[in-house]
Write a protein that holds these residues in place. Structure first.
Motif, PDB file in Angstrom:
ATOM      1  N   GLY A 244      -4.302  38.891  -1.356  1.00  0.00           N
ATOM      2  CA  GLY A 244      -4.478  40.145  -2.475  1.00  0.00           C
ATOM      3  C   GLY A 244      -3.163  40.901  -2.244  1.00  0.00           C
ATOM      4  N   TRP A 245      -2.680  41.249  -0.919  1.00  0.00           N
ATOM      5  CA  TRP A 245      -1.721  41.814  -0.775  1.00  0.00           C
ATOM      6  C   TRP A 245      -0.543  41.388  -1.457  1.00  0.00           C
ATOM      7  CZ3 TRP A 245       0.627  46.500  -0.156  1.00  0.00           C
ATOM      8  CH2 TRP A 245       1.834  46.185   0.262  1.00  0.00           C
ATOM      9  N   GLN A 246      -0.264  40.143  -1.292  1.00  0.00           N
ATOM     10  CA  GLN A 246       0.920  39.574  -1.767  1.00  0.00           C
ATOM     11  C   GLN A 246       1.079  39.519  -3.321  1.00  0.00           C
ATOM     12  OE1 GLN A 246       1.455  35.621   0.189  1.00  0.00           O
ATOM     13  NE2 GLN A 246       1.609  36.588   2.152  1.00  0.00           N
ATOM     14  N   ARG A 247      -0.015  39.254  -3.842  1.00  0.00           N
ATOM     15  CA  ARG A 247      -0.118  39.446  -5.419  1.00  0.00           C
ATOM     16  C   ARG A 247       0.105  40.804  -5.719  1.00  0.00           C
ATOM     17  NH1 ARG A 247      -5.292  35.641  -7.132  1.00  0.00           N
ATOM     18  NH2 ARG A 247      -4.249  33.377  -6.837  1.00  0.00           N
ATOM     19  N   VAL A 248      -0.370  41.828  -4.964  1.00  0.00           N
ATOM     20  CA  VAL A 248      -0.183  43.460  -5.490  1.00  0.00           C
ATOM     21  C   VAL A 248       1.183  43.496  -5.186  1.00  0.00           C
ATOM     22  CG1 VAL A 248      -0.468  45.503  -4.136  1.00  0.00           C
ATOM     23  CG2 VAL A 248      -2.450  44.124  -4.724  1.00  0.00           C
ATOM     24  N   SER A 249       1.992  43.130  -4.325  1.00  0.00           N
ATOM     25  CA  SER A 249       3.412  43.594  -4.189  1.00  0.00           C
ATOM     26  C   SER A 249       4.144  42.679  -5.351  1.00  0.00           C
ATOM     27  CB  SER A 249       3.684  42.692  -2.726  1.00  0.00           C
ATOM     28  OG  SER A 249       3.240  43.132  -1.698  1.00  0.00           O
ATOM     29  N   TYR A 254       7.416  43.606  -9.858  1.00  0.00           N
ATOM     30  CA  TYR A 254       7.903  43.157 -11.071  1.00  0.00           C
ATOM     31  C   TYR A 254       7.281  43.478 -12.503  1.00  0.00           C
ATOM     32  CZ  TYR A 254      10.663  39.573  -8.455  1.00  0.00           C
ATOM     33  OH  TYR A 254      11.542  39.116  -7.451  1.00  0.00           O
ATOM     34  N   PHE A 255       5.994  43.985 -12.274  1.00  0.00           N
ATOM     35  CA  PHE A 255       5.102  44.248 -13.270  1.00  0.00           C
ATOM     36  C   PHE A 255       4.447  43.070 -13.891  1.00  0.00           C
ATOM     37  CE2 PHE A 255       7.278  48.430 -15.157  1.00  0.00           C
ATOM     38  CZ  PHE A 255       7.233  49.039 -13.849  1.00  0.00           C
ATOM     39  N   ARG A 256       4.968  42.074 -14.195  1.00  0.00           N
ATOM     40  CA  ARG A 256       4.329  40.731 -14.455  1.00  0.00           C
ATOM     41  C   ARG A 256       5.484  39.592 -14.057  1.00  0.00           C
ATOM     42  NH1 ARG A 256       3.713  40.125 -20.571  1.00  0.00           N
ATOM     43  NH2 ARG A 256       5.601  38.887 -20.357  1.00  0.00           N
ATOM     44  N   PRO A 257       5.226  39.118 -12.754  1.00  0.00           N
ATOM     45  CA  PRO A 257       5.927  37.931 -12.371  1.00  0.00           C
ATOM     46  C   PRO A 257       5.677  36.725 -13.360  1.00  0.00           C
ATOM     47  CG  PRO A 257       4.315  38.464 -10.924  1.00  0.00           C
ATOM     48  CD  PRO A 257       4.075  39.545 -11.945  1.00  0.00           C
ATOM     49  N   SER A 258       6.543  35.940 -13.197  1.00  0.00           N
ATOM     50  CA  SER A 258       6.655  34.652 -13.955  1.00  0.00           C
ATOM     51  C   SER A 258       5.351  33.748 -13.637  1.00  0.00           C
ATOM     52  CB  SER A 258       7.785  33.826 -13.820  1.00  0.00           C
ATOM     53  OG  SER A 258       7.921  33.576 -12.467  1.00  0.00           O
ATOM     54  N   MET A 259       4.897  33.959 -12.353  1.00  0.00           N
ATOM     55  CA  MET A 259       3.573  33.013 -12.077  1.00  0.00           C
ATOM     56  C   MET A 259       2.212  33.648 -12.638  1.00  0.00           C
ATOM     57  SD  MET A 259       4.667  30.454 -10.621  1.00  0.00           S
ATOM     58  CE  MET A 259       6.257  29.988  -9.779  1.00  0.00           C
ATOM     59  N   LEU A 260       2.536  34.805 -13.190  1.00  0.00           N
ATOM     60  CA  LEU A 260       1.151  35.413 -13.805  1.00  0.00           C
ATOM     61  C   LEU A 260       1.130  35.391 -15.271  1.00  0.00           C
ATOM     62  CD1 LEU A 260      -1.131  37.360 -13.206  1.00  0.00           C
ATOM     63  CD2 LEU A 260       0.314  38.994 -13.696  1.00  0.00           C
ATOM     64  N   GLU A 261      -0.109  34.936 -15.850  1.00  0.00           N
ATOM     65  CA  GLU A 261      -0.370  35.054 -17.216  1.00  0.00           C
ATOM     66  C   GLU A 261      -1.301  36.097 -17.462  1.00  0.00           C
ATOM     67  OE1 GLU A 261      -1.352  31.548 -18.879  1.00  0.00           O
ATOM     68  OE2 GLU A 261       0.162  30.286 -17.799  1.00  0.00           O
ATOM     69  N   VAL A 262      -1.275  36.696 -18.656  1.00  0.00           N
ATOM     70  CA  VAL A 262      -2.211  37.768 -19.183  1.00  0.00           C
ATOM     71  C   VAL A 262      -3.021  37.142 -20.125  1.00  0.00           C
ATOM     72  CG1 VAL A 262      -2.741  39.891 -20.439  1.00  0.00           C
ATOM     73  CG2 VAL A 262      -0.648  39.662 -18.985  1.00  0.00           C
ATOM     74  N   LYS A 290      -4.166  35.542 -14.894  1.00  0.00           N
ATOM     75  CA  LYS A 290      -4.361  33.954 -14.325  1.00  0.00           C
ATOM     76  C   LYS A 290      -3.255  33.734 -13.578  1.00  0.00           C
ATOM     77  CE  LYS A 290      -4.736  29.087 -15.867  1.00  0.00           C
ATOM     78  NZ  LYS A 290      -4.580  28.287 -17.206  1.00  0.00           N
ATOM     79  N   TRP A 291      -3.346  33.421 -12.456  1.00  0.00           N
ATOM     80  CA  TRP A 291      -2.299  33.134 -11.546  1.00  0.00           C
ATOM     81  C   TRP A 291      -2.046  31.475 -11.416  1.00  0.00           C
ATOM     82  CZ3 TRP A 291       1.081  36.596  -9.245  1.00  0.00           C
ATOM     83  CH2 TRP A 291       0.507  37.983  -9.098  1.00  0.00           C
ATOM     84  N   HIS A 292      -0.775  31.112 -11.448  1.00  0.00           N
ATOM     85  CA  HIS A 292      -0.158  29.999 -11.538  1.00  0.00           C
ATOM     86  C   HIS A 292      -0.646  29.383  -9.865  1.00  0.00           C
ATOM     87  CE1 HIS A 292       2.627  29.808 -14.880  1.00  0.00           C
ATOM     88  NE2 HIS A 292       1.383  30.394 -15.428  1.00  0.00           N
ATOM     89  N   SER A 293      -0.947  28.063  -9.947  1.00  0.00           N
ATOM     90  CA  SER A 293      -1.345  27.436  -8.414  1.00  0.00           C
ATOM     91  C   SER A 293      -0.161  27.735  -7.471  1.00  0.00           C
ATOM     92  CB  SER A 293      -1.565  26.191  -8.546  1.00  0.00           C
ATOM     93  OG  SER A 293      -0.574  25.496  -9.235  1.00  0.00           O
ATOM     94  N   ASP A 294       1.097  27.980  -7.808  1.00  0.00           N
ATOM     95  CA  ASP A 294       2.478  28.026  -6.918  1.00  0.00           C
ATOM     96  C   ASP A 294       2.818  29.339  -7.041  1.00  0.00           C
ATOM     97  OD1 ASP A 294       3.280  27.885  -9.468  1.00  0.00           O
ATOM     98  OD2 ASP A 294       4.930  26.469  -8.971  1.00  0.00           O
ATOM     99  N   ASP A 386      11.414  35.913 -12.706  1.00  0.00           N
ATOM    100  CA  ASP A 386      10.379  37.010 -12.647  1.00  0.00           C
ATOM    101  C   ASP A 386      10.738  38.423 -12.973  1.00  0.00           C
ATOM    102  OD1 ASP A 386       8.268  35.507 -11.395  1.00  0.00           O
ATOM    103  OD2 ASP A 386       9.666  35.764  -9.199  1.00  0.00           O
ATOM    104  N   PHE A 387      11.948  38.354 -13.433  1.00  0.00           N
ATOM    105  CA  PHE A 387      12.571  39.786 -14.255  1.00  0.00           C
ATOM    106  C   PHE A 387      12.261  39.906 -15.766  1.00  0.00           C
ATOM    107  CE2 PHE A 387      14.853  39.731 -10.154  1.00  0.00           C
ATOM    108  CZ  PHE A 387      15.130  41.006 -10.050  1.00  0.00           C
TER     109      PHE A 387
END
Length: 410
Positions: A244-249, A254-262, A290-294, A386-387
């Motif tokens: 959870g902490w690593q995802r929070v970071s 980044y607000f919305r990193p590339s590994m995250l889908e809304v 929705k987080w990507h597996s990697d 991620d930017f």
């Protein structure tokens, strides 16, 4: 640096001890209840006071630093919420080392720092308050006294740091103000000469792989973001807290990193119906991510080996409006012989050399170099993908003309 075992965590919980009645002036989680952890980081000399705040359970530490003055007394850099617990922990230091003499507001735009200065200063009526120059407020540019700061005790930090009553122990460098259309950005970093420690507000950070102690006092935000789906049941384990902490970071930086889908609204609502917890605390079961597996690959690249870096939002939306001024400022700061950096957010203290601080700003240069003066081909290796959201925001601001366009790299 002192041992981490010096952290002070209350054994008995008294909710009144954490009370912050003016939370509505900046309505961030955890609102009216803020816990504080004090940690001695340089023995009998420097202490950090960590609290937690965030939006949508994206919680990160916010930090105040207290430094003992050689002639007795204390200097406070970037106050946090003066809860009864926080003030008690400060007064324990006062009883041993002398009263709070100086309070520093090192920013002009950071409400999460500015809002606490007035209430904190009123708890120490003999203190003098020094603020970064060119203060402003939005939507109306009001006098500092109207914002709660004690009018008779306010001083503007002069450009020449030798003109202050603490010049024998501290040097400082002022970045800005950087014009941002309706607002401005500025930061004042302080160098404590005797301990070789640099105090910064937002300019550089380092992210730990494990959640900081202050965030672990309330594990719910970490477990909320450790979910993969709205109906997941997440056990409170060290592994899930870390996840959870690593995802929070990633969210925070980044607000919305590339590994995250809304996720689309329809799917969000269908999954919310299946959620085991549909309380207000759980946002009624809504979980639009929705987080990507990697996804952890993005975090590992962000953190590196615990390196020092400039937060992506500052890189993309603020400091690129004044690249030369920022590089000149970073060069001045890098001329000091510090060994430790204490930022107001994320990890602290960070072991760092002046050359590492300077290198963190090389994204503003056309031809960045290493500390040895050699051309660097990988000076700022955060993943460009991620930017994307920040780049889109930047493009939107440029099109509307609200914020001045970025300037060319130096």
């Amino acid at each position: 640096m002192a041992d981490d075992k010096s952290a002070v965590i209350p054994e008995q919980i008294d909710q009144q001890d954490f009370s912050w009645p003016f939370w509505f002036t900046l309505p961030l989680y955890p609102y009216g209840k803020r816990r504080t952890i004090r940690k001695e980081v340089v023995k009998d000399t420097i202490w950090t006071f960590d609290q937690m705040q965030g939006i949508f359970y994206v919680v990160v530490p916010i930090r105040m630093t207290v430094v003992k003055l050689e002639q007795g007394g204390l200097l406070v850099y970037a106050p946090v919420a003066p809860t009864p617990e926080c003030i008690r922990l400060v007064k324990e230091l006062v009883a041993e080392h002398g009263d709070v003499k100086y309070i520093i507001l090192p920013t002009i735009s950071g409400l999460e720092h500015k809002v606490f200065v007035g209430p904190f200063a009123r708890c120490f009526p003999s203190s003098e308050v020094f603020v970064a120059p060119h203060q402003w407020s939005f939507p109306l540019n009001l006098p500092l006294s109207w914002l709660g700061l004690p009018a008779k005790r306010i001083h503007i930090l002069p450009e020449d740091s030798s003109k202050t009553p603490f010049a024998d122990q501290f040097d400082y460098a002022i970045l800005g103000p950087i014009e941002l259309g309706p607002g401005k950005f500025s930061e004042v970093v302080f160098f404590h000469k005797r301990s070789h420690t640099l105090l910064v507000t937002d300019s550089v950070v380092s992210v730990s792989a494990d959640p900081p102690a202050i965030v672990q006092l309330d594990s719910y935000p970490l477990l909320f973001h450790a979910k993969d789906k709205a109906f997941d049941l997440i056990a409170d384990t060290p592994a899930n807290r870390r996840k959870g902490w690593q995802r929070v970071s990633l969210f925070a930086l980044y607000f919305r990193p590339s590994m995250l889908e809304v996720v689309g609204l329809g799917k969000v609502l269908r999954e919310a119906i299946q959620a085991p917890n549909r309380s207000q605390k759980a946002y009624f079961g809504l979980y639009p991510f929705k987080w990507h597996s990697d996804w952890q690959h993005s975090f590992d690249r962000l953190r590196g080996d615990g390196r020092l870096f400039v937060a992506p939002i500052l890189q993309t939306l603020i400091l690129n409006r004044a690249p030369k001024e920022t590089i000149d400022w970073a060069q001045k700061v890098a001329s000091w012989d510090f060994q430790w950096i204490i930022p107001c957010h994320f990890d602290a203290p960070i072991p760092a050399k002046p050359s590492q601080f300077r290198q963190a700003f090389s994204f503003l240069e056309k031809h960045p170099t290493t500390s040895a003066g050699l051309l660097s081909s990988n000076s700022y290796p955060l993943p460009e993908e991620d930017f994307q959201l920040l780049r889109d925001i930047d493009q939107g601001l440029k099109k509307t003309g609200i914020v001045p366009p970025p300037k060319d790299k130096v």
